[in-house]
Motif scaffolding. Structure first.
Motif, PDB file in Angstrom:
ATOM      1  N   GLU A 291       0.845  -1.193   0.000  1.00 13.29           N
ATOM      2  CA  GLU A 291       0.000   0.000   0.000  1.00 13.29           C
ATOM      3  C   GLU A 291       0.882   1.246   0.000  1.00 13.29           C
ATOM      4  OE1 GLU A 291      -2.780  -0.007   3.189  1.00 13.29           O
ATOM      5  OE2 GLU A 291      -3.283  -2.133   2.949  1.00 13.29           O
ATOM      6  N   GLY A 292       0.620   2.153  -0.938  1.00 13.83           N
ATOM      7  CA  GLY A 292       1.376   3.392  -1.014  1.00 13.83           C
ATOM      8  C   GLY A 292       2.673   3.273  -1.792  1.00 13.83           C
ATOM      9  N   GLY A 293       2.933   2.100  -2.376  1.00 16.02           N
ATOM     10  CA  GLY A 293       4.159   1.902  -3.141  1.00 16.02           C
ATOM     11  C   GLY A 293       4.033   0.699  -4.045  1.00 16.02           C
ATOM     12  N   ALA A 294       5.156   0.110  -4.400  1.00 18.42           N
ATOM     13  CA  ALA A 294       5.180  -1.057  -5.278  1.00 18.42           C
ATOM     14  C   ALA A 294       6.189  -2.054  -4.728  1.00 18.42           C
ATOM     15  CB  ALA A 294       5.549  -0.641  -6.707  1.00 18.42           C
ATOM     16  N   GLY A 295       6.291  -3.204  -5.405  1.00 15.62           N
ATOM     17  CA  GLY A 295       7.292  -4.187  -5.013  1.00 15.62           C
ATOM     18  C   GLY A 295       6.712  -5.364  -4.271  1.00 15.62           C
ATOM     19  N   ILE A 296       7.507  -5.947  -3.380  1.00 17.16           N
ATOM     20  CA  ILE A 296       7.100  -7.163  -2.696  1.00 17.16           C
ATOM     21  C   ILE A 296       7.611  -7.178  -1.257  1.00 17.16           C
ATOM     22  CG2 ILE A 296       9.123  -8.369  -3.645  1.00 17.16           C
ATOM     23  CD1 ILE A 296       5.727  -9.987  -2.815  1.00 17.16           C
ATOM     24  N   PHE A 297       6.701  -7.417  -0.339  1.00 11.35           N
ATOM     25  CA  PHE A 297       7.031  -7.731   1.051  1.00 11.35           C
ATOM     26  C   PHE A 297       6.421  -9.097   1.299  1.00 11.35           C
ATOM     27  CE2 PHE A 297       5.805  -7.583   5.656  1.00 11.35           C
ATOM     28  CZ  PHE A 297       7.096  -7.631   6.167  1.00 11.35           C
ATOM     29  N   GLY A 298       7.264 -10.124   1.251  1.00 11.05           N
ATOM     30  CA  GLY A 298       6.764 -11.485   1.338  1.00 11.05           C
ATOM     31  C   GLY A 298       7.564 -12.313   2.316  1.00 11.05           C
ATOM     32  N   SER A 299       7.162 -13.572   2.436  1.00 13.90           N
ATOM     33  CA  SER A 299       7.858 -14.471   3.346  1.00 13.90           C
ATOM     34  C   SER A 299       7.810 -15.886   2.799  1.00 13.90           C
ATOM     35  CB  SER A 299       7.229 -14.421   4.745  1.00 13.90           C
ATOM     36  OG  SER A 299       5.872 -14.831   4.700  1.00 13.90           O
ATOM     37  N   MET A 300       8.632 -16.736   3.374  1.00  9.31           N
ATOM     38  CA  MET A 300       8.695 -18.126   2.946  1.00  9.31           C
ATOM     39  C   MET A 300       9.292 -18.965   4.062  1.00  9.31           C
ATOM     40  SD  MET A 300      11.982 -17.985   0.371  1.00  9.31           S
ATOM     41  CE  MET A 300      11.543 -16.382  -0.288  1.00  9.31           C
ATOM     42  N   ALA A 301       9.098 -20.262   3.940  1.00  4.18           N
ATOM     43  CA  ALA A 301       9.839 -21.221   4.752  1.00  4.18           C
ATOM     44  C   ALA A 301      10.776 -21.939   3.804  1.00  4.18           C
ATOM     45  CB  ALA A 301       8.891 -22.202   5.435  1.00  4.18           C
ATOM     46  N   SER A 302      11.954 -22.299   4.279  1.00  2.00           N
ATOM     47  CA  SER A 302      12.967 -22.806   3.363  1.00  2.00           C
ATOM     48  C   SER A 302      13.831 -23.866   4.027  1.00  2.00           C
ATOM     49  CB  SER A 302      13.844 -21.638   2.883  1.00  2.00           C
ATOM     50  OG  SER A 302      14.801 -22.060   1.949  1.00  2.00           O
TER      51      SER A 302
END
Length: 312
Positions: A291-302
């Motif tokens: 919200e208010g921008g672009a891109g990616i804020f994500g997560s994962m298990a690895s």
């Protein structure tokens, strides 16, 4: 060879992020090309069970401009990640500070004992950014559960002469989703030109725009239920596709479970490239959760495993 998780994961997904943003800015719809508006681009990949990862902030620029990280880096922003409770209340805050040696990078502040907070599996985290110009950016991710490798069919395999290496893993749970989505990545631990597999060596020889480092880390398409086997004991069997092996010799393989944000981002980016089966004019925009921008804020298990790929 020590591994730096953010660098490995960041290199894996950065090409996807850049291409997706380019597609957003040059895509056409019924009203014609989308006018360019500069905005803050977020890049952060949190990993279950590991210390909080850095956040990268840059300013988007027109597609015909020259990219220089020192020019586009967002400096002086207030950055924090909040751990949320089941009711959405803030249970804890991880403050971030600007890295003076890496333009645009913000790293988690250490506690008094020098530690960095660990990202909890199944936890929900909210990124908050306020720039010096007053822009406010927010994004949330719910982290997939951790899992483990039970066994591998082999640790050494002859390239394309043996069957694909099969990994038996415990299942991972992602809140709000019936199935988990996996992606393989492979990193060469001895990325010399003479170790390239023939297909990649030929491509590099003919390409004018590619360099050796482009192939050090490669990834598979996203694997859903059709891409793995569910075993009677509750474990899953995934086979490493040979297409993600680009170098002979020692390699490090990661199996990643994607959160909803990363899965949506990757699959919508694939559709933008024509891989989603959409009719002309109906291709959706890249799905973003910032919200208010672009891109990616994500997560994962690895999880990761080292293997050796022998020449045929």
């Amino acid at each position: 060879m020590p591994e730096r998780p953010f660098l490995s994961v960041g290199r894996l997904f950065r090409a996807i992020l850049i291409l997706a943003l380019l597609l957003v800015y040059v895509s056409c719809d019924a009203t014609g090309p989308k006018p360019f508006e500069s905005e803050v681009v977020v890049e952060s990949y949190q990993i279950a069970g590991e210390p909080a990862a850095p956040v990268r902030l840059t300013q988007s620029i027109p597609i015909d401009s020259t990219y220089d990280i020192n020019d586009v880096a967002v400096r002086g922003a207030d950055v924090r990640i909040e751990k949320l409770g089941e009711g959405g209340e803030v249970e804890g805050t991880i403050p971030y500070t600007s890295d003076p040696d890496s333009a645009g990078f913000y790293r988690p502040s250490t506690a008094i004992d020098g530690s960095i907070p660990t990202i909890e599996p199944l936890g929900t985290y909210r990124l908050r950014v306020v720039t010096e110009a007053g822009a406010q950016i927010r994004a949330e991710t719910t982290v997939p559960d951790t899992f483990s490798i039970v066994s591998a069919s082999r640790d050494t395999a002859t390239y394309r002469a043996d069957e694909e290496i099969a990994f038996r893993i415990t299942s991972s749970r992602t809140p709000g989703r019936d199935q988990a989505f996996y992606i393989f990545s492979t990193e060469s631990l001895d990325p010399r030109k003479e170790n390239l597999v023939p297909l990649v060596a030929d491509f590099l020889e003919q390409s004018e725009n590619s360099v050796l480092s482009d192939f050090v880390i490669t990834s598979s398409p996203v694997l859903n239920e059709a891409g793995y086997t569910q075993n009677a004991d509750g474990t899953l069997t995934l086979r490493l596709p040979w297409v993600v092996v680009t170098f002979y010799g020692p390699n490090r393989t990661r199996i990643n479970v994607l959160d909803e944000n990363m899965y949506d981002f990757i699959r919508s980016q694939t559709a933008q490239q024509g891989g989603g089966g959409f009719t002309p004019g109906s291709i959706p925009n890249v799905l973003e959760v910032v919200e208010g921008g672009a891109g990616i804020f994500g997560s994962m298990a690895s999880v990761r495993r080292e293997m050796y790929v022998a020449r045929p």
